[in-house]
Scaffold this active site. Structure first.
Site, PDB file in Angstrom:
ATOM      1  N   ASP A  86       0.837  -1.204   0.000  1.00 16.76           N
ATOM      2  CA  ASP A  86       0.000   0.000   0.000  1.00 16.76           C
ATOM      3  C   ASP A  86       0.867   1.247   0.000  1.00 16.76           C
ATOM      4  OD1 ASP A  86       0.646   0.401   2.738  1.00 16.76           O
ATOM      5  OD2 ASP A  86      -0.882  -1.084   3.236  1.00 16.76           O
ATOM      6  N   LYS A  92      -4.065   2.411   0.470  1.00 12.88           N
ATOM      7  CA  LYS A  92      -5.159   3.142   1.092  1.00 12.88           C
ATOM      8  C   LYS A  92      -4.708   4.562   1.326  1.00 12.88           C
ATOM      9  CE  LYS A  92      -5.710  -0.546   3.982  1.00 12.88           C
ATOM     10  NZ  LYS A  92      -5.573  -0.947   5.315  1.00 12.88           N
ATOM     11  N   MET A  96      -2.002   8.930  12.471  1.00 12.36           N
ATOM     12  CA  MET A  96      -3.123   9.368  11.631  1.00 12.36           C
ATOM     13  C   MET A  96      -3.760  10.642  12.187  1.00 12.36           C
ATOM     14  SD  MET A  96      -4.776   5.550  11.327  1.00 12.36           S
ATOM     15  CE  MET A  96      -4.574   5.216  13.069  1.00 12.36           C
TER      16      MET A  96
HETATM   17  N1  SAH Z   1       1.177   0.024  10.940  1.00 18.41           N
HETATM   18  C1  SAH Z   1       1.751   1.348  10.873  1.00 18.41           C
HETATM   19  C2  SAH Z   1       0.742   2.437  11.125  1.00 18.41           C
HETATM   20  C3  SAH Z   1      -0.358   2.513  10.142  1.00 18.41           C
HETATM   21  S1  SAH Z   1      -1.467   3.853  10.465  1.00 18.41           S
HETATM   22  C4  SAH Z   1       2.933   1.444  11.832  1.00 18.41           C
HETATM   23  O1  SAH Z   1       3.119   0.580  12.686  1.00 18.41           O
HETATM   24  O2  SAH Z   1       3.676   2.400  11.714  1.00 18.41           O
HETATM   25  C5  SAH Z   1      -0.830   5.093   9.416  1.00 18.41           C
HETATM   26  C6  SAH Z   1      -0.176   6.175  10.212  1.00 18.41           C
HETATM   27  O3  SAH Z   1       1.148   5.801  10.573  1.00 18.41           O
HETATM   28  C7  SAH Z   1       0.021   7.460   9.461  1.00 18.41           C
HETATM   29  O4  SAH Z   1      -1.170   8.226   9.460  1.00 18.41           O
HETATM   30  C8  SAH Z   1       1.089   8.135  10.253  1.00 18.41           C
HETATM   31  O5  SAH Z   1       0.579   8.725  11.421  1.00 18.41           O
HETATM   32  C9  SAH Z   1       1.935   6.961  10.674  1.00 18.41           C
HETATM   33  N2  SAH Z   1       3.122   6.799   9.800  1.00 18.41           N
HETATM   34  C10 SAH Z   1       3.445   5.747   9.055  1.00 18.41           C
HETATM   35  N3  SAH Z   1       4.611   5.949   8.420  1.00 18.41           N
HETATM   36  C11 SAH Z   1       5.047   7.153   8.786  1.00 18.41           C
HETATM   37  C12 SAH Z   1       6.183   7.945   8.487  1.00 18.41           C
HETATM   38  N4  SAH Z   1       7.150   7.507   7.668  1.00 18.41           N
HETATM   39  N5  SAH Z   1       6.302   9.159   9.064  1.00 18.41           N
HETATM   40  C13 SAH Z   1       5.362   9.611   9.918  1.00 18.41           C
HETATM   41  N6  SAH Z   1       4.271   8.922  10.221  1.00 18.41           N
HETATM   42  C14 SAH Z   1       4.091   7.707   9.685  1.00 18.41           C
END
Ligand code: SAH
Length: 460
Positions: free
Chosen positions: A248, A270, A383
């Site tokens: 994704d 998504k 998020m």
């Molecule tokens: N499973 C993922 C989270 C998914 S929810 C994890 O463990 O990281 C998606 C959210 O993750 C985004 O809205 C953001 O808040 C955060 N996120 C994911 N990658 C990121 C990045 N490189 N920098 C900042 N926030 C990030």
């Protein structure tokens, strides 16, 4: 080839080591691990060596070296600080036709020690034929990283199953094929995850039913927050094995590129409110592909079980008895914090950390705000970009000081990473002005102040 690598069976074999300093201690450790019946000849020895000898039933002969010390021995190692003594040990050993190694002196060796990668019973030896031990050790480190720690367990399992498989498949060619496929299959993965009973059962099934050789499986892989270097070895290994890769938006293109060249790539990304594929369809697609016999890698940003709906994706698989594995990843909270120099906990500032969903639902962030009052707890909002004004507002309305530090980390761990800092009172305005783009992560708490001193990555 100047040396031929061989593996010596040393269990119970009388071996003599002359010299008991640091170098000798290192060699003794190896010899004892290989089960040698070791005698160390030296006026003094290190306390560690004395301890290991006592533990393994070795002997310390507290004396200067004499030729008679070699009598009855099968292997000789000299590790004294004196070139002259080492030379004598060497000459005496040659006269008695004994193999001899003088540590760090290739000219006085009839055999040498390679650097080893120990996945007992698998042993990998690396030697530079005495030309550059440092290079050999460097190479060893690289191989260490490549060979999963659990390969030893896998080899022992295969050893136990050998006779059984031989009985079922007497011809050598098909048997080799069977083993090749098994070593790349869920059976091997099960063994490496410590589920040997399940593995044995599957192996027996495979033996009964040749068709089952082609049953598919799913790897739910945490790909980390962005920087491809933050993938785990296991993630990279399983990704390499996949026939199909589902990914994704949060998964960096560089990571998708790590899949096999011939692997099919499917974007199921998504974006907020814009789903390329609705979740139920992703779940179904995973199942369908696996039932077609494919090995499917489902790449998820960060960790699959942190706000990743990973649980939902494997529920359907579990119900249909499709085998799957879940590989943890570095979650964005961890990645953003480390790359931004904001420790999530700190003895002086925060004793706990909470990962919170910050998305808007019906125009509000749905949280029990009164539970966020602790000033010694770091809050990490995932998020939360759209909900940021509300998050700042609600925290203040429920007793948090307007001065509470807050950071927003944009595109954490990627080259474009940017850190915006402010307070609960000022952050909404800063974000309006700077217009960061997703993904962003919000960190609230005193630990944010440490950013100034600890930042090391990206633009200051
Ligand atoms: N499973 C993922 C989270 C998914 S929810 C994890 O463990 O990281 C998606 C959210 O993750 C985004 O809205 C953001 O808040 C955060 N996120 C994911 N990658 C990121 C990045 N490189 N920098 C900042 N926030 C990030």
């Amino acid at each position: 080839m100047q040396y031929l690598p061989v593996c010596l069976q040393l269990q119970g074999t009388p071996v003599v080591l002359v010299g008991g300093g640091t170098v000798g201690t290192r060699k003794a450790r190896l010899l004892l691990r290989a089960g040698a019946n070791l005698t160390v000849v030296s006026p003094q020895i290190s306390p560690e060596l004395e301890g290991s000898l006592a533990q393994h039933g070795g002997i310390w002969q507290q004396s200067e070296y004499a030729e008679t010390d070699l009598h009855g021995k099968k292997l000789v190692i000299a590790a004294t600080p004196s070139r002259e003594v080492n030379q004598r040990v060497h000459d005496d050993a040659i006269a008695l036709s004994l193999p001899v190694n003088v540590v760090d002196d290739p000219e006085l060796c009839t055999f040498i020690f390679p650097a080893i990668i120990d996945r007992d019973p698998i042993i990998i030896a690396v030697s530079s034929s005495g030309q550059s031990p440092v290079l050999a050790r460097l190479l060893r480190r690289k191989i260490e990283a490549l060979v999963p720690a659990a390969y030893g367990r896998l080899a022992r399992f295969a050893g136990r199953m050998r006779t059984l498989v031989k009985e079922h498949i007497p011809e050598e060619g098909p048997r080799r094929l069977f083993w090749e496929q098994t070593m790349e299959s869920t059976v091997a993965e099960q063994v490496m995850s410590g589920r040997e009973q399940a593995a044995e059962q599957q192996l027996r099934e495979r033996l009964r039913d040749a068709d089952s050789l082609y049953r598919g499986e799913v790897y739910l892989i945490g790909a980390g927050p962005g920087d491809p270097d933050l993938m785990t070895f296991k993630a990279a290994r399983l990704l390499q094995r996949a026939d199909v890769v589902l990914y994704d938006r949060l998964v960096a293109p560089k990571i998708v590129e790590m899949a096999r060249k011939d692997a099919e790539r499917v974007y199921v990304g998504k974006r907020r409110a814009e789903h390329a594929l609705p979740q139920v369809e992703i779940n179904q697609l995973l199942l369908d592909l696996a039932l077609q016999g494919k090995r499917v890698a489902r790449l998820k940003g960060g960790d699959p079980f942190v706000f990743g709906r990973g649980g939902e994706e494997i529920e359907l698989l579990a119900r249909h008895k499709v085998s799957f594995q879940v590989v943890p990843g570095i979650t964005a909270g961890s990645g953003a914090a480390c790359y931004a120099g904001i420790p999530l906990t700190h003895r002086d500032h925060a004793q706990s950390v909470r990962f919170v969903a910050g998305y808007l639902k019906n125009d509000s962030v749905d949280q029990n705000w009164s539970s966020f009052q602790s000033t010694t707890e770091t809050l990490v909002f995932y998020m939360g970009l759209l909900g940021l004004p509300m998050i700042c507002e609600q925290l203040q309305a429920h007793g948090r000081s307007p001065e509470t530090p807050i950071a927003l980390v944009e595109r954490a761990t990627l080259m474009e990473q940017r850190v915006l800092r402010g307070t609960l009172a000022t952050m909404t305005e800063i974000v309006r002005r700077e217009k960061p783009t997703a993904p962003t992560l919000i960190i609230v708490g005193d630990v944010v102040r440490l950013h100034e001193d600890l930042a090391w990555f990206g633009e200051a």
